[in-house]
Design an enzyme around this catalytic site. Structure first.
Site, PDB file in Angstrom:
ATOM      1  N   CYS A 206     -11.301   5.994 -97.308  1.00  0.00           N
ATOM      2  CA  CYS A 206     -11.029   6.794 -96.100  1.00  0.00           C
ATOM      3  C   CYS A 206     -10.579   8.194 -96.478  1.00  0.00           C
ATOM      4  O   CYS A 206     -10.578   9.104 -95.646  1.00  0.00           O
ATOM      5  CB  CYS A 206      -9.998   6.104 -95.196  1.00  0.00           C
ATOM      6  SG  CYS A 206      -8.410   5.782 -95.975  1.00  0.00           S
TER       7      CYS A 206
ATOM      8  N   CYS B 139      -8.008  -0.779 -96.078  1.00  0.00           N
ATOM      9  CA  CYS B 139      -7.026   0.051 -95.378  1.00  0.00           C
ATOM     10  C   CYS B 139      -7.011  -0.336 -93.898  1.00  0.00           C
ATOM     11  O   CYS B 139      -8.040  -0.312 -93.228  1.00  0.00           O
ATOM     12  CB  CYS B 139      -7.421   1.510 -95.551  1.00  0.00           C
ATOM     13  SG  CYS B 139      -6.883   2.600 -94.242  1.00  0.00           S
ATOM     14  N   GLU B 140      -5.841  -0.707 -93.395  1.00  0.00           N
ATOM     15  CA  GLU B 140      -5.800  -1.183 -92.012  1.00  0.00           C
ATOM     16  C   GLU B 140      -5.880  -0.038 -91.007  1.00  0.00           C
ATOM     17  O   GLU B 140      -6.075  -0.267 -89.825  1.00  0.00           O
ATOM     18  CB  GLU B 140      -4.548  -2.037 -91.766  1.00  0.00           C
ATOM     19  CG  GLU B 140      -3.237  -1.298 -91.763  1.00  0.00           C
ATOM     20  CD  GLU B 140      -2.063  -2.240 -91.504  1.00  0.00           C
ATOM     21  OE1 GLU B 140      -2.222  -3.467 -91.677  1.00  0.00           O
ATOM     22  OE2 GLU B 140      -1.000  -1.742 -91.119  1.00  0.00           O
ATOM     23  N   HIS B 141      -5.753   1.192 -91.466  1.00  0.00           N
ATOM     24  CA  HIS B 141      -5.869   2.324 -90.551  1.00  0.00           C
ATOM     25  C   HIS B 141      -7.320   2.698 -90.275  1.00  0.00           C
ATOM     26  O   HIS B 141      -7.628   3.250 -89.231  1.00  0.00           O
ATOM     27  CB  HIS B 141      -5.140   3.554 -91.117  1.00  0.00           C
ATOM     28  CG  HIS B 141      -3.654   3.379 -91.154  1.00  0.00           C
ATOM     29  ND1 HIS B 141      -2.820   4.151 -91.930  1.00  0.00           N
ATOM     30  CD2 HIS B 141      -2.848   2.505 -90.508  1.00  0.00           C
ATOM     31  CE1 HIS B 141      -1.567   3.761 -91.763  1.00  0.00           C
ATOM     32  NE2 HIS B 141      -1.549   2.762 -90.906  1.00  0.00           N
ATOM     33  N   HIS B 142      -8.212   2.434 -91.240  1.00  0.00           N
ATOM     34  CA  HIS B 142      -9.612   2.840 -91.078  1.00  0.00           C
ATOM     35  C   HIS B 142     -10.592   1.685 -91.260  1.00  0.00           C
ATOM     36  O   HIS B 142     -11.801   1.884 -91.142  1.00  0.00           O
ATOM     37  CB  HIS B 142      -9.963   3.932 -92.094  1.00  0.00           C
ATOM     38  CG  HIS B 142      -9.191   5.202 -91.910  1.00  0.00           C
ATOM     39  ND1 HIS B 142      -8.020   5.473 -92.578  1.00  0.00           N
ATOM     40  CD2 HIS B 142      -9.422   6.273 -91.108  1.00  0.00           C
ATOM     41  CE1 HIS B 142      -7.555   6.661 -92.211  1.00  0.00           C
ATOM     42  NE2 HIS B 142      -8.389   7.159 -91.320  1.00  0.00           N
TER      43      HIS B 142
ATOM     44  N   HIS C  51      -8.810   5.519-102.102  1.00  0.00           N
ATOM     45  CA  HIS C  51      -9.060   5.080-100.730  1.00  0.00           C
ATOM     46  C   HIS C  51     -10.323   5.757-100.216  1.00  0.00           C
ATOM     47  O   HIS C  51     -10.388   6.988-100.174  1.00  0.00           O
ATOM     48  CB  HIS C  51      -7.872   5.462 -99.837  1.00  0.00           C
ATOM     49  CG  HIS C  51      -6.636   4.688-100.154  1.00  0.00           C
ATOM     50  ND1 HIS C  51      -6.067   3.803 -99.264  1.00  0.00           N
ATOM     51  CD2 HIS C  51      -5.874   4.642-101.271  1.00  0.00           C
ATOM     52  CE1 HIS C  51      -4.998   3.253 -99.823  1.00  0.00           C
ATOM     53  NE2 HIS C  51      -4.847   3.747-101.037  1.00  0.00           N
TER      54      HIS C  51
ATOM     55  N   GLN D 127      -1.447   0.350 -98.954  1.00  0.00           N
ATOM     56  CA  GLN D 127      -1.198   0.203-100.398  1.00  0.00           C
ATOM     57  C   GLN D 127       0.288  -0.013-100.682  1.00  0.00           C
ATOM     58  O   GLN D 127       0.662  -0.785-101.561  1.00  0.00           O
ATOM     59  CB  GLN D 127      -1.719   1.433-101.147  1.00  0.00           C
ATOM     60  CG  GLN D 127      -1.600   1.263-102.659  1.00  0.00           C
ATOM     61  CD  GLN D 127      -2.166   2.438-103.415  1.00  0.00           C
ATOM     62  OE1 GLN D 127      -3.120   3.080-102.964  1.00  0.00           O
ATOM     63  NE2 GLN D 127      -1.591   2.734-104.569  1.00  0.00           N
TER      64      GLN D 127
HETATM   65 ZN   LIG Z   1      -7.274   4.677 -94.438  1.00  0.00          ZN
END
Ligand SMILES: [Zn+2]
Length: 208
Positions: A168, A96-99, A166, A138
């Protein structure tokens, strides 16, 4: 189920092909800072090799950034098939590129060949893997696989469904341990023919 569809052009899908090599030392420096930020001593025996290990792990988990996924979309020269092809339960592990936290799950790919053109099953798995091993969302992972298959093989229709958990989401925040995110991308004949789409979805989910 939400249907995701986007028309990103090919250059958006291969952001990394002209990237410089991974800088392991730079990543290791960053990991050392994370350890210090946590109040840890990066020099204690258990942690001395951690920055280097984490750097190598990140390099491996993002190796698809430096691969061209289109190389996997090459039709089998001698085999022809005209009916719908479904490959279920391709394991994927992405980030996941956010976390920068992993998400893992299953990818299902369905397509209807045009003029009998088919792909080796291992190529479909490699396609999913190349796109998985990038910093991802995703939704984008799903559409990238579908678009690349659609453009490369030129089938009548493509449908990609990904179910993933996920970390995260499952390990932190709201801690929904069993929560799964389902995304789909539907192109060509699967988009215009609801019956074919329903048939593929039933075969993928095992539900009628
Ligand atoms: Zn994430």
């Amino acid at each position: 189920m939400a249907t995701k569809f986007s028309k990103e052009d090919q250059s958006d899908r291969n952001p990394g092909l002209d990237l410089p090599p991974v800088d392991l030392d730079l990543i290791a420096q960053g990991v050392r800072l994370i350890l210090e930020g946590l109040g840890e001593n990066p020099e204690r025996p258990g942690l001395q090799e951690t920055p280097r290990r984490v750097a190598e792990m990140y390099a491996e988990l993002t190796s698809g950034m430096r691969e061209d996924p289109r190389q996997h979309v090459v039709p089998l020269p001698d085999d022809k098939h005209d009916e719908m092809v479904i490959v279920k339960d391709i394991s994927i592990a992405s980030m996941c590129e956010h976390h920068l936290a992993p998400f893992v799950g299953k990818c299902h790919i369905a397509y209807i060949p045009r003029d009998g053109r088919i792909l080796g099953i291992s190529k479909l798995a490699r396609l999913a893997e190349t796109f998985s091993r990038r910093l991802q969302l995703q939704e984008r992972l799903t559409t990238d696989i579908a678009n690349t298959l659609f453009e490369g093989l030129k089938p009548i229709g493509v449908m990609v469904v990904i179910e993933a958990a996920h970390t995260c989401m499952t390990l932190r925040g709201v801690r929904k341990a069993d929560a799964k995110t389902v995304t789909s991308a539907v192109l060509g004949g699967f988009r215009t023919d609801p019956r074919t789409r329903a048939e593929a979805m039933a075969l993928i989910t095992g539900r009628e």
